[in-house]
Structures are given as C-alpha cells and as structure tokens.
Enzyme design. Structure first.
Site, PDB file in Angstrom:
ATOM      1  N   ASP A 121       0.854  -1.196   0.000  1.00 43.57           N
ATOM      2  CA  ASP A 121       0.000   0.000   0.000  1.00 43.57           C
ATOM      3  C   ASP A 121       0.889   1.244   0.000  1.00 43.57           C
ATOM      4  OD1 ASP A 121      -2.197  -1.668   0.289  1.00 43.57           O
ATOM      5  OD2 ASP A 121      -2.247  -1.478   2.478  1.00 43.57           O
ATOM      6  N   ASP A 159      -0.454   8.403   7.514  1.00 48.34           N
ATOM      7  CA  ASP A 159      -0.183   6.998   7.902  1.00 48.34           C
ATOM      8  C   ASP A 159       1.075   6.943   8.767  1.00 48.34           C
ATOM      9  OD1 ASP A 159      -1.085   5.781   4.621  1.00 48.34           O
ATOM     10  OD2 ASP A 159      -2.200   5.492   6.495  1.00 48.34           O
ATOM     11  N   GLU A 190       0.588  -1.900  10.787  1.00 44.96           N
ATOM     12  CA  GLU A 190       0.399  -2.057   9.332  1.00 44.96           C
ATOM     13  C   GLU A 190       1.515  -1.358   8.582  1.00 44.96           C
ATOM     14  OE1 GLU A 190      -3.570  -1.395   7.605  1.00 44.96           O
ATOM     15  OE2 GLU A 190      -2.595  -0.214   6.033  1.00 44.96           O
ATOM     16  N   GLU A 191       2.089  -0.313   9.204  1.00 43.70           N
ATOM     17  CA  GLU A 191       3.084   0.501   8.506  1.00 43.70           C
ATOM     18  C   GLU A 191       4.517   0.010   8.699  1.00 43.70           C
ATOM     19  OE1 GLU A 191      -0.248   2.230   7.323  1.00 43.70           O
ATOM     20  OE2 GLU A 191       1.755   2.365   6.430  1.00 43.70           O
ATOM     21  N   ASP A 201      -3.602  -0.778  13.223  1.00 43.14           N
ATOM     22  CA  ASP A 201      -3.654  -0.083  11.946  1.00 43.14           C
ATOM     23  C   ASP A 201      -3.721   1.387  12.332  1.00 43.14           C
ATOM     24  OD1 ASP A 201      -5.963   0.057   9.079  1.00 43.14           O
ATOM     25  OD2 ASP A 201      -4.092   1.111   9.559  1.00 43.14           O
ATOM     26  N   LEU A 253      -3.694   4.256  10.826  1.00 47.71           N
ATOM     27  CA  LEU A 253      -4.584   5.163  10.112  1.00 47.71           C
ATOM     28  C   LEU A 253      -5.383   4.341   9.099  1.00 47.71           C
ATOM     29  CD1 LEU A 253      -5.513   7.509   8.079  1.00 47.71           C
ATOM     30  CD2 LEU A 253      -5.160   8.129  10.447  1.00 47.71           C
ATOM     31  N   ASP A 254      -6.611   3.960   9.506  1.00 45.15           N
ATOM     32  CA  ASP A 254      -7.470   3.161   8.621  1.00 45.15           C
ATOM     33  C   ASP A 254      -8.284   4.112   7.743  1.00 45.15           C
ATOM     34  OD1 ASP A 254      -9.120   0.768   7.839  1.00 45.15           O
ATOM     35  OD2 ASP A 254     -10.663   2.019   8.793  1.00 45.15           O
ATOM     36  N   GLU A 311      -6.633  -5.628  12.093  1.00 48.38           N
ATOM     37  CA  GLU A 311      -7.935  -5.123  11.616  1.00 48.38           C
ATOM     38  C   GLU A 311      -9.046  -6.118  11.965  1.00 48.38           C
ATOM     39  OE1 GLU A 311      -6.657  -4.491   7.497  1.00 48.38           O
ATOM     40  OE2 GLU A 311      -6.788  -2.319   7.776  1.00 48.38           O
TER      41      GLU A 311
HETATM   42  P1  AFP Z   1      -6.906   2.282   3.088  1.00 52.12           P
HETATM   43  O1  AFP Z   1      -6.493   2.538   4.502  1.00 52.12           O
HETATM   44  O2  AFP Z   1      -5.764   1.875   2.194  1.00 52.12           O
HETATM   45  O3  AFP Z   1      -7.750   3.393   2.509  1.00 52.12           O
HETATM   46  O4  AFP Z   1      -7.840   0.981   3.110  1.00 52.12           O
HETATM   47  C1  AFP Z   1      -8.995   1.054   3.912  1.00 52.12           C
HETATM   48  C2  AFP Z   1      -9.486  -0.351   4.065  1.00 52.12           C
HETATM   49  O5  AFP Z   1      -8.462  -1.157   4.593  1.00 52.12           O
HETATM   50  C3  AFP Z   1     -10.725  -0.414   4.941  1.00 52.12           C
HETATM   51  O6  AFP Z   1     -10.755   0.605   5.888  1.00 52.12           O
HETATM   52  C4  AFP Z   1     -11.860  -0.281   3.961  1.00 52.12           C
HETATM   53  O7  AFP Z   1     -13.032  -0.929   4.389  1.00 52.12           O
HETATM   54  C5  AFP Z   1     -11.292  -0.954   2.727  1.00 52.12           C
HETATM   55  O8  AFP Z   1      -9.865  -0.856   2.808  1.00 52.12           O
HETATM   56  C6  AFP Z   1     -11.724  -0.257   1.468  1.00 52.12           C
HETATM   57  O9  AFP Z   1     -11.234  -1.044   0.410  1.00 52.12           O
HETATM   58  P2  AFP Z   1     -11.592  -0.602  -1.085  1.00 52.12           P
HETATM   59  O10 AFP Z   1     -10.845   0.678  -1.326  1.00 52.12           O
HETATM   60  O11 AFP Z   1     -11.081  -1.767  -1.922  1.00 52.12           O
HETATM   61  O12 AFP Z   1     -13.067  -0.442  -1.161  1.00 52.12           O
END
Ligand code: AFP
Length: 322
Positions: A63, A69, A91-92, A112, A114-115, A271
């Site tokens: 990612d 993040d 995660e980082e 995680d 920063l989700d 997560e």
């Molecule tokens: P990011 O942190 O890379 O934005 O991903 C967020 C995530 O891990 C979770 O929070 C969301 O439900 C999911 O990914 C969204 O995934 P999509 O972008 O494939 O819909």
C-alpha cells in the site's frame, strides 16, 4: 451526572481486576495518541503538509503510504514506548518494534494506525484500530480469542472510541476539554438488518457464492428475502463498523480473483481480530465466510483474511447461502 472519563473508567476496571495496570497504561497512551491524530486530521491543509500526500514509500503489503499513515504510526509507537508493553506491530512496519522497558509485561499492541487512508483528503471518517494481547518474546502472534482489549477510534464529526476488555463494549467521545468521556450508549448490534456494506465495484471479481448472496439482497421485496435492502460503503472500515454498532448491518470484504486479493484486503492481526472481538462482545458475528475470525491462527504479521461481520442473523444468512 458528569460523564466518566476513560481514565476513571479504566481505574474502576483495574480495581475490579478486569484489566491489568499495563493494559490500562497502554489504552491511555492510545487515547493520547488518538487525540493528537484527530487534531492533525482536523487541521489537514491549514498551513500543514498535505497529510494525504504520498510519501513515496510503501508498507509491507504494497500500500502506498500517506503522510498521515506515517505520522500516526510514529505517534502511537512513541506514546506506547514508556508504558511497559513488550512489542508493537503496525500495518506501517515490516517487523515488530520491541520495547526494552516492557520485556517482562509480555503484552503486544497491534495497530492499523490510520485506517481509511484513501479518505484523508476527502473529509470522510478515518480511524485507528488496535488490539492488545499477551505474547512471549520470539512469538508475537496469538489467535484473536487471546485478546485482552481491542477497539477503534473514528475521527469524524465526533472523535469516538469503541472499546472492549471482554465485558461488553463501551463507547467514548472526545469532549471539548480533550478528554474521552463515556457515551450514554451500550453498543449492541441488532441481530437482523436490511443494510449491507460491500464495494460493489469489485463484483466481477467475487466468487459465485458471494454474487449469489448479494443478488438475493438486490432482488429486494420481489426476491427470496421478501424485503428491500439498502447499501452503504465508506471506504473506511471504522466508519462502516461504527454505523453497524449503531444500527446493525452486514459488512463484507470477501476474497476475490484480483492479484493479492485471494484472501481479501483486510489484515487479521490489526484489523479483523480487533473488530471481531468488539463485534462478538456486542452480540454480533465475525467470520472469514467459514469460521469465526477469532479462531483463526495467525501465521504472519500482515496476513489477510476475508472479513464478514455484523448482525448475527444476517451473517448466518450469508453462511447458509454458501
Ligand atoms: P486504506 O487505509 O488503504 O484506505 O484501506 C482502507 C481499508 O483497509 C478499509 O478501511 C476499507 O473498508 C477498505 O480498505 C476499502 O477497500 P476498497 O478501497 O477496496 O473499497
């Protein structure tokens, strides 16, 4: 009546023997870091570096890392260091951070930081997810059922915390004085729902079984379910999860045929496990489509699992569709 601060809430739990002093110290440290992350997110773009900008680096999973993040991860790591926990998984970061001060506590904090990074610049809710569990030096992984505490912060219109230490789920909100105070709400997930959360843009990659289940929901009142369903998808797990704790629902991130998505997108250790601990404590259900998330044995820090969670009866309906 004055609301209970997180500090007094944890003090009472420690006095009842429900949580150790080290777990309390780690949770208070996470609240302190979250308060700073919330401020950074709220001030994004005001004379600060664009927190949604790419750093040019990637995390273990490939990612692309955003500025926030990395900042969130650094804040959490530095705030945990003096609390006496043994290790920090993120995660980082490729590997675990081992804290010399905590060599005896044998508590791991996995996070995680920063989700929802893709939402940093869109003023949508993002968050921090965390899991605390006992582990011995040399093996920093444990199955989800061993967790001592888990929760997530959601940085949105409110900055909130949902927390469990195994005696149900409690909700807290950051007040104007910068304290997390207990909300007048006992989070419990309704057993049934008419709302589902899935990224429908990926439908052509889903296994047939997932397509069949979603089609039954989309068929609405004329279909086999005999009722209409609504859909929500935030792109932030914490935002979809908080809504499900509030009014029920089912969240699905299944495996799909894309490269690296054979086990879905979400990671077990920091997560799926913390979300699953919260969900089960709120009378919901969380599985990988076959077995409970909390019964899966982790084999690596960043292993992914399909994640289906929410209203227990609806997760059962998903399973029976298989
Ligand atoms: P990011 O942190 O890379 O934005 O991903 C967020 C995530 O891990 C979770 O929070 C969301 O439900 C999911 O990914 C969204 O995934 P999509 O972008 O494939 O819909």
């Amino acid at each position: 009546m004055e609301s209970l601060t997180i500090e007094n809430f944890l003090k009472a739990k420690n006095e009842k023997g429900e949580v150790s002093r080290e777990v309390c110290a780690a949770l208070e440290a996470l609240c302190s870091a979250a308060t700073k992350i919330a401020k950074l997110a709220a001030g994004n773009g005001i004379g600060t570096d664009n927190l949604g900008s790419l750093t040019g680096a990637e995390n273990t999973d490939g990612d692309e890392q955003k500025a926030l993040d990395v900042l969130a991860d650094q804040l959490i790591c530095s705030t945990l260091a003096p609390t006496g926990v043994s290790a920090y998984l993120s995660e980082e970061r490729d590997e675990a951070v081992i804290f010399e001060e905590g060599r005896d506590s044998q508590i791991v904090v996995a996070s995680d930081p920063l989700d929802g990074s893709s939402n940093i610049d869109t003023n949508l809710t993002i968050g921090t997810i965390f899991s605390l569990y006992p582990a011995k030096a040399g093996n920093w992984l444990r199955e989800g059922r061993a967790q001592q505490a888990a929760g997530f912060f959601a940085y949105g219109p409110q900055t909130v915390l949902l927390l469990t230490t195994g005696q149900g789920v409690d909700g807290f909100c950051l007040n104007e004085e910068g304290h997390f105070v207990q909300m007048d709400w006992q989070p419990q997930i309704p057993a049934t729902t008419k709302e589902f959360a899935i990224n429908a843009a990926n439908s052509r990659f889903w296994p047939a079984k997932v397509q069949r289940y979603i089609d039954t929901l989309l068929a609405g009142v004329d279909g086999p379910r005999g009722t209409n369903f609504n859909m929500r998808w935030n792109g932030s797990l914490v935002a979809d999860a908080f809504r499900i704790f509030r009014r029920g629902g089912i969240f699905l991130y299944p495996e799909d045929s894309r490269k690296n998505y054979e086990n879905g997108r979400l990671r077990l250790v920091y997560e799926a496990n913390p979300i699953a601990f919260l969900v089960e404590q709120a009378e919901g259900r969380a599985s990988d489509g076959k077995i409970d998330i909390l019964d899966i044995t982790p084999t690596s820090y960043h292993m992914r699992v399909p994640l289906i969670f929410g209203s227990a009866d609806e997760v059962d309906s998903y399973h029976s569709e298989q």
